[in-house]
Motif scaffolding. Structure first.
Motif, PDB file in Angstrom:
ATOM      1  N   ASP A 157       0.815  -1.210   0.000  1.00  0.00           N
ATOM      2  CA  ASP A 157       0.000   0.000   0.000  1.00  0.00           C
ATOM      3  C   ASP A 157       0.855   1.270   0.000  1.00  0.00           C
ATOM      4  OD1 ASP A 157      -2.417   1.416  -0.008  1.00  0.00           O
ATOM      5  OD2 ASP A 157      -2.470   1.570   2.187  1.00  0.00           O
ATOM      6  N   LEU A 158       1.793   1.348  -0.950  1.00  0.00           N
ATOM      7  CA  LEU A 158       2.693   2.498  -1.032  1.00  0.00           C
ATOM      8  C   LEU A 158       2.209   3.493  -2.075  1.00  0.00           C
ATOM      9  CD1 LEU A 158       6.152   0.685  -0.942  1.00  0.00           C
ATOM     10  CD2 LEU A 158       5.063   1.940   0.915  1.00  0.00           C
ATOM     11  N   ASP A 159       2.298   4.792  -1.753  1.00  0.00           N
ATOM     12  CA  ASP A 159       1.960   5.830  -2.726  1.00  0.00           C
ATOM     13  C   ASP A 159       2.982   5.862  -3.852  1.00  0.00           C
ATOM     14  OD1 ASP A 159      -0.278   6.605  -1.283  1.00  0.00           O
ATOM     15  OD2 ASP A 159       0.849   8.034  -0.068  1.00  0.00           O
ATOM     16  N   ASP A 160       4.243   5.644  -3.507  1.00  0.00           N
ATOM     17  CA  ASP A 160       5.327   5.616  -4.488  1.00  0.00           C
ATOM     18  C   ASP A 160       6.022   4.268  -4.385  1.00  0.00           C
ATOM     19  OD1 ASP A 160       7.415   5.979  -6.219  1.00  0.00           O
ATOM     20  OD2 ASP A 160       8.476   7.451  -4.993  1.00  0.00           O
ATOM     21  N   PRO A 161       5.628   3.285  -5.196  1.00  0.00           N
ATOM     22  CA  PRO A 161       6.223   1.945  -5.086  1.00  0.00           C
ATOM     23  C   PRO A 161       7.735   1.926  -5.250  1.00  0.00           C
ATOM     24  CG  PRO A 161       4.269   1.902  -6.488  1.00  0.00           C
ATOM     25  CD  PRO A 161       4.595   3.350  -6.236  1.00  0.00           C
ATOM     26  N   ASP A 162       8.281   2.886  -6.015  1.00  0.00           N
ATOM     27  CA  ASP A 162       9.726   2.869  -6.271  1.00  0.00           C
ATOM     28  C   ASP A 162      10.547   3.349  -5.081  1.00  0.00           C
ATOM     29  OD1 ASP A 162       9.748   1.729  -8.778  1.00  0.00           O
ATOM     30  OD2 ASP A 162       9.419   3.633  -9.800  1.00  0.00           O
ATOM     31  N   GLU A 163       9.875   3.743  -3.990  1.00  0.00           N
ATOM     32  CA  GLU A 163      10.664   4.127  -2.816  1.00  0.00           C
ATOM     33  C   GLU A 163      11.342   2.918  -2.190  1.00  0.00           C
ATOM     34  OE1 GLU A 163       8.344   4.675   1.152  1.00  0.00           O
ATOM     35  OE2 GLU A 163       6.991   5.404  -0.418  1.00  0.00           O
ATOM     36  N   THR A 164      10.967   1.723  -2.630  1.00  0.00           N
ATOM     37  CA  THR A 164      11.634   0.517  -2.128  1.00  0.00           C
ATOM     38  C   THR A 164      12.940   0.237  -2.862  1.00  0.00           C
ATOM     39  OG1 THR A 164      10.394  -0.884  -3.677  1.00  0.00           O
ATOM     40  CG2 THR A 164       9.419  -0.530  -1.501  1.00  0.00           C
ATOM     41  N   VAL A 165      13.191   0.940  -3.970  1.00  0.00           N
ATOM     42  CA  VAL A 165      14.433   0.747  -4.713  1.00  0.00           C
ATOM     43  C   VAL A 165      15.587   1.382  -3.941  1.00  0.00           C
ATOM     44  CG1 VAL A 165      15.679   1.313  -6.824  1.00  0.00           C
ATOM     45  CG2 VAL A 165      13.275   0.627  -6.944  1.00  0.00           C
ATOM     46  N   SER A 166      16.624   0.611  -3.686  1.00  0.00           N
ATOM     47  CA  SER A 166      17.764   1.136  -2.941  1.00  0.00           C
ATOM     48  C   SER A 166      19.018   0.362  -3.323  1.00  0.00           C
ATOM     49  CB  SER A 166      17.540   1.026  -1.431  1.00  0.00           C
ATOM     50  OG  SER A 166      18.691   1.435  -0.717  1.00  0.00           O
ATOM     51  N   TYR A 167      20.095   1.078  -3.521  1.00  0.00           N
ATOM     52  CA  TYR A 167      21.383   0.463  -3.833  1.00  0.00           C
ATOM     53  C   TYR A 167      22.243   0.316  -2.579  1.00  0.00           C
ATOM     54  CZ  TYR A 167      20.126   1.394  -8.668  1.00  0.00           C
ATOM     55  OH  TYR A 167      19.471   1.413  -9.882  1.00  0.00           O
ATOM     56  N   ASN A 168      21.705   0.705  -1.434  1.00  0.00           N
ATOM     57  CA  ASN A 168      22.486   0.668  -0.201  1.00  0.00           C
ATOM     58  C   ASN A 168      21.542   0.445   0.981  1.00  0.00           C
ATOM     59  OD1 ASN A 168      24.745   0.758   1.411  1.00  0.00           O
ATOM     60  ND2 ASN A 168      25.338   2.842   0.876  1.00  0.00           N
ATOM     61  N   VAL A 169      20.876  -0.700   0.967  1.00  0.00           N
ATOM     62  CA  VAL A 169      19.930  -1.028   2.031  1.00  0.00           C
ATOM     63  C   VAL A 169      20.701  -1.349   3.306  1.00  0.00           C
ATOM     64  CG1 VAL A 169      18.022  -2.507   2.724  1.00  0.00           C
ATOM     65  CG2 VAL A 169      18.375  -1.990   0.296  1.00  0.00           C
ATOM     66  N   ALA A 170      20.308  -0.700   4.388  1.00  0.00           N
ATOM     67  CA  ALA A 170      20.992  -0.897   5.672  1.00  0.00           C
ATOM     68  C   ALA A 170      19.978  -1.322   6.733  1.00  0.00           C
ATOM     69  CB  ALA A 170      21.682   0.399   6.094  1.00  0.00           C
ATOM     70  N   PRO A 171      20.450  -1.949   7.813  1.00  0.00           N
ATOM     71  CA  PRO A 171      19.544  -2.323   8.897  1.00  0.00           C
ATOM     72  C   PRO A 171      18.716  -1.145   9.390  1.00  0.00           C
ATOM     73  CG  PRO A 171      21.666  -3.373   9.199  1.00  0.00           C
ATOM     74  CD  PRO A 171      21.830  -2.419   8.048  1.00  0.00           C
ATOM     75  N   THR A 172      17.512  -1.439   9.810  1.00  0.00           N
ATOM     76  CA  THR A 172      16.427  -0.539  10.256  1.00  0.00           C
ATOM     77  C   THR A 172      15.670   0.065   9.080  1.00  0.00           C
ATOM     78  OG1 THR A 172      17.607   1.594  10.484  1.00  0.00           O
ATOM     79  CG2 THR A 172      17.741   0.055  12.349  1.00  0.00           C
ATOM     80  N   SER A 173      16.130  -0.163   7.824  1.00  0.00           N
ATOM     81  CA  SER A 173      15.370   0.284   6.663  1.00  0.00           C
ATOM     82  C   SER A 173      14.095  -0.551   6.531  1.00  0.00           C
ATOM     83  CB  SER A 173      16.191   0.124   5.386  1.00  0.00           C
ATOM     84  OG  SER A 173      17.385   0.854   5.424  1.00  0.00           O
ATOM     85  N   GLN A 174      13.104   0.022   5.830  1.00  0.00           N
ATOM     86  CA  GLN A 174      11.915  -0.735   5.461  1.00  0.00           C
ATOM     87  C   GLN A 174      12.230  -1.504   4.184  1.00  0.00           C
ATOM     88  OE1 GLN A 174       8.722  -0.897   6.991  1.00  0.00           O
ATOM     89  NE2 GLN A 174       9.839  -0.024   8.713  1.00  0.00           N
ATOM     90  N   VAL A 175      12.040  -2.823   4.196  1.00  0.00           N
ATOM     91  CA  VAL A 175      12.434  -3.661   3.061  1.00  0.00           C
ATOM     92  C   VAL A 175      11.266  -4.532   2.617  1.00  0.00           C
ATOM     93  CG1 VAL A 175      14.831  -3.685   3.829  1.00  0.00           C
ATOM     94  CG2 VAL A 175      13.304  -5.542   4.522  1.00  0.00           C
ATOM     95  N   LEU A 176      11.356  -5.025   1.383  1.00  0.00           N
ATOM     96  CA  LEU A 176      10.340  -5.925   0.862  1.00  0.00           C
ATOM     97  C   LEU A 176      10.621  -7.360   1.292  1.00  0.00           C
ATOM     98  CD1 LEU A 176       9.838  -4.677  -2.811  1.00  0.00           C
ATOM     99  CD2 LEU A 176       8.507  -4.104  -0.769  1.00  0.00           C
TER     100      LEU A 176
END
Length: 257
Positions: free
Chosen positions: A25-44
């Motif tokens: 239920d995201l307004d901007d689905p591409d906010e999940t795109v990340s080249y540097n995912v770190a702990p405490t981030s929201q992830v799929l």
């Protein structure tokens, strides 16, 4: 271990590929795109669950967004709706999850997949001059054909029982195992990949996972993973862009055999 990774998919695309239900239920689905995912981030994550209204129906794959860093359900609240801080449980040893207090409840019925393009690891080398700080060289591990990797994970739901109106907090952790093959040259631990043929058994919410799924991959099962040195830009979590994945040509490229 797995403390940083990259993902370039969004929940809608992932749901379409897997015939899953997108529950982000995201307004901007591409906010999940990340080249540097770190702990405490929201992830799929990918889970398999029954419908609340139809618990007797077959479970379905679902795409959910969770905090990376598992919060056990029994964690106390530091303030209304906020869990107390504890050890950052962003990784769990695959061989310990059925006995470790922080993970054993999730291991019974809350297992998930964490999709990623690949993960980073650092090789620590002595300073070139023999003096000063050691040098941390980042490497990126990914499939040679660029296909997505699904890592085994666990998830949990935390609720502040003293604040009934507070939203539940979903969180997850990525399982790790002994590194195999040339991956062990970079680090002695690696995230645990879960091949598609094992998904039904791993995600099944009604039965425990077979013990053999926790044993770690054989060297030939990760033979298509490429290890390549990348820019030290990834060392700073604030840097986040495709330039992080550009190979460091001076260091060359290594393909696992």
């Amino acid at each position: 271990m797995c403390g940083r990774y990259a993902t370039t998919t969004n929940p809608g695309r992932l749901a379409a590929e897997l015939d899953a239900v997108d529950e982000t239920d995201l307004d901007d689905p591409d906010e999940t795109v990340s080249y540097n995912v770190a702990p405490t981030s929201q992830v799929l994550t990918v889970v398999e669950r029954h419908e609340h209204e139809h618990p007797d129906d077959d479970p379905r794959l679902r795409i959910r967004r969770m905090r990376w860093g598992l919060i056990p359900h029994w964690t106390k609240a530091a303030e209304p709706g906020v869990p107390a801080k504890g050890k950052p449980l962003f990784n769990a040893r695959a061989d310990k999850i059925v006995t470790a207090p922080s993970f054993r409840d999730s291991a019974k019925s809350k297992r998930c997949l964490v999709p990623m393009d690949g993960w980073y690891e650092w090789l620590v080398e002595p300073a070139p001059t023999g003096k000063g700080k050691a040098v941390k060289k980042p490497f990126f591990m990914s499939h040679a054909d660029g296909s997505r990797i699904y890592m085994a994970g666990l998830w949990s739901v935390w609720r502040d029982r003293g604040t009934p109106d507070a939203q539940p907090l979903m969180s997850c952790t990525i399982l790790t195992t002994d590194a195999v093959g040339d991956l062990a040259r970079v680090h002695d631990r690696m995230p645990l990949p879960m091949p598609r043929t094992y998904w039904d058994a791993w995600l099944d919410p009604d039965h425990p996972a077979p013990a053999e799924l926790l044993g770690g991959p054989a060297a030939d099962e990760v033979s298509n993973i490429v290890v390549r040195p990348v820019s030290t830009l990834v060392n700073n979590v604030r840097n986040n862009g495709p330039e992080l994945l550009v190979p460091d040509e001076e260091a060359g490229q290594t393909t696992l055999l």
